[in-house]
Design a protein around this motif. Structure first.
Motif, short mmCIF file in Angstrom:
data_model
loop_
_atom_site.label_atom_id
_atom_site.label_comp_id
_atom_site.label_asym_id
_atom_site.label_seq_id
_atom_site.Cartn_x
_atom_site.Cartn_y
_atom_site.Cartn_z
N TRP A 96 2.61 5.95 8.06
CA TRP A 96 3.63 5.17 7.38
C TRP A 96 5.05 5.50 7.83
O TRP A 96 6.02 5.00 7.27
CB TRP A 96 3.50 5.33 5.87
CG TRP A 96 2.39 4.49 5.32
CD1 TRP A 96 1.18 4.91 4.85
CD2 TRP A 96 2.38 3.07 5.21
NE1 TRP A 96 0.41 3.84 4.46
CE2 TRP A 96 1.13 2.69 4.67
CE3 TRP A 96 3.30 2.06 5.51
CZ2 TRP A 96 0.77 1.36 4.43
CZ3 TRP A 96 2.95 0.73 5.28
CH2 TRP A 96 1.70 0.40 4.74
N LYS A 136 0.83 -1.21 0.00
CA LYS A 136 0.00 0.00 0.00
C LYS A 136 0.87 1.25 0.00
O LYS A 136 0.51 2.26 -0.62
CB LYS A 136 -0.94 -0.01 1.20
CG LYS A 136 -2.01 -1.09 1.14
CD LYS A 136 -2.94 -1.02 2.35
CE LYS A 136 -4.02 -2.09 2.25
NZ LYS A 136 -4.94 -2.06 3.44
N LEU A 137 1.99 1.20 0.69
CA LEU A 137 2.92 2.33 0.66
C LEU A 137 3.54 2.45 -0.73
O LEU A 137 3.61 3.55 -1.29
CB LEU A 137 4.01 2.15 1.72
CG LEU A 137 5.11 3.23 1.74
CD1 LEU A 137 4.51 4.60 2.05
CD2 LEU A 137 6.18 2.87 2.76
N ILE A 178 3.07 11.91 2.56
CA ILE A 178 2.30 10.71 2.90
C ILE A 178 1.90 10.79 4.37
O ILE A 178 2.64 11.34 5.18
CB ILE A 178 3.17 9.46 2.60
CG1 ILE A 178 3.48 9.40 1.10
CG2 ILE A 178 2.49 8.18 3.06
CD1 ILE A 178 4.51 8.35 0.73
N VAL A 199 1.35 4.15 -3.40
CA VAL A 199 0.97 5.55 -3.28
C VAL A 199 1.37 6.27 -4.57
O VAL A 199 2.50 6.15 -5.04
CB VAL A 199 1.65 6.21 -2.06
CG1 VAL A 199 1.47 7.73 -2.11
CG2 VAL A 199 1.07 5.67 -0.77
N GLU A 200 0.44 7.01 -5.15
CA GLU A 200 0.72 7.74 -6.39
C GLU A 200 1.49 9.02 -6.08
O GLU A 200 1.01 9.89 -5.35
CB GLU A 200 -0.60 8.09 -7.09
CG GLU A 200 -0.44 8.86 -8.38
CD GLU A 200 0.46 8.16 -9.39
OE1 GLU A 200 1.52 8.75 -9.73
OE2 GLU A 200 0.10 7.04 -9.81
N GLY A 216 7.96 10.23 -2.44
CA GLY A 216 6.87 10.24 -1.50
C GLY A 216 7.51 10.08 -0.13
O GLY A 216 8.36 9.19 0.06
#
Length: 331
Positions: A219, A123-124, A215, A127-128, A135
């Protein structure tokens, strides 16, 4: 735009001393990863002993492959210019070399070893971040101390809320190569050799300014007492206080939850038991000296911002003590 993939490259950088903590990070990472993906884990190093390599290799499984990459040759190109102090080693600079060592990847994750991963790392990765270089997650320790907030503004020309921690990065390697960030860093460190409080992290913050996707803290949650009540996807035991040297560190239960599953559990437990008051006093002094260093660097004429951004420099307006609710307390 970078296309999503189910093969995820993940980079760590360690020496032999940090292998025990890396195994904790790996155990947590693997236990919580989406099993539908494939993961290529690269251990950047400058030479590890065979025993430690074998231990790390034992974490390989059906969807996790591990490879060791010795960066000594790459490091030699700028070795003399690299600054180290406190608990830092030259491994902290290895992330700058990923863009050239791994041309097959346009995107990758870089993770420090002093972490536990509680969420699905894919999921990290997914990230777009668009056309940004990185990011990253805002640095909570810098945000918690006035001396560091001032340093970010005066020395880097960066609002402290945009100063990120370089220990957890989603890296747009395609853009790194397009702008040749590695050579930019090497040229800067050889030409200017600025004094810093966070070494490569400061260089990366300056180089990537305005090219960062921020982000959520979940995270890269650092161990500061800041009232955070959100999700915990990744815990980062940054700076001087570590769960393997101190009792009562915030979020330490997660570290020991995974440490007990490693062959280094007894060593880590004994390390904390044997950590002396003298060593803790040295840590405390290190924390005090780092704040003093930040204040001293703010007064220098030879800084990132003054040398590379403005010629007619004027001191920025800083927050007054009356504006502060109070510095956060470190766990």
């Amino acid at each position: 735009m970078i296309i999503k993939t189910n093969k995820i490259p993940i980079f760590f950088a360690v020496d032999d001393n940090y292998v025990p903590y890396l195994t904790v990070a790996l155990r947590s990472l693997i236990d919580n990863a989406n099993q539908e993906n494939k993961y290529s884990v690269y251990i950047l190093n400058n030479g590890l002993n065979t025993t430690n390599k074998d231990i790390i290799y034992s974490y390989q499984c059906d969807n996790f492959e591990i490879e060791f990459v010795n960066v000594c040759e790459r490091l030699a190109s700028c070795c003399d210019a690299l600054d180290t102090r406190d608990y830092y080693t030259k491994t902290t600079y290895f992330r700058f070399f990923i863009q050239t060592l791994f041309p097959q990847y346009d995107k990758a994750l870089y993770l420090d070893a002093d972490i536990v991963v509680l969420g699905d790392i894919s999921k990290l990765y997914n990230v777009e971040i668009g056309d940004n270089f990185l990011g990253a997650i805002p640095e909570q320790i810098v945000a918690s101390v006035k001396e560091y907030r001032d340093y970010s503004k005066i020395v880097l020309g960066l609002d402290y809320r945009k100063y990120f921690n370089a220990g957890i990065l989603v890296m747009n390697l395609k853009k790194f190569r397009e702008y040749d960030i590695e050579q930019c860093f090497i040229q800067m460190i050889k030409t200017y050799k600025f004094e810093t409080i966070a070494q490569d992290q400061d260089y990366l913050n300056f180089i990537a300014k305005d090219k960062v996707t921020y982000i959520p803290l979940s995270w890269n949650k650092e161990c500061v007492q800041d009232g955070y009540k959100g999700e915990l996807n990744l815990i980062h035991y940054a700076l001087f206080k570590k769960p393997w040297t101190y009792y009562g560190i915030k979020y330490d239960k997660y570290f020991w939850q995974y440490a007990v599953k490693t062959v280094f559990y007894d060593l880590l437990f004994q390390k904390r038991e044997k950590y002396t008051n003298e060593q803790r006093s040295k840590d405390k002094l290190g924390s005090v000296n780092l704040k003093l260093r930040a204040k001293r660097i703010c007064k220098l004429e030879h800084t990132f911002y003054k040398k590379l951004v403005v010629k007619n420099y004027q001191e920025p307006k800083l927050e007054s003590n009356d504006d502060l609710i109070g510095d956060m307390v470190f766990a």
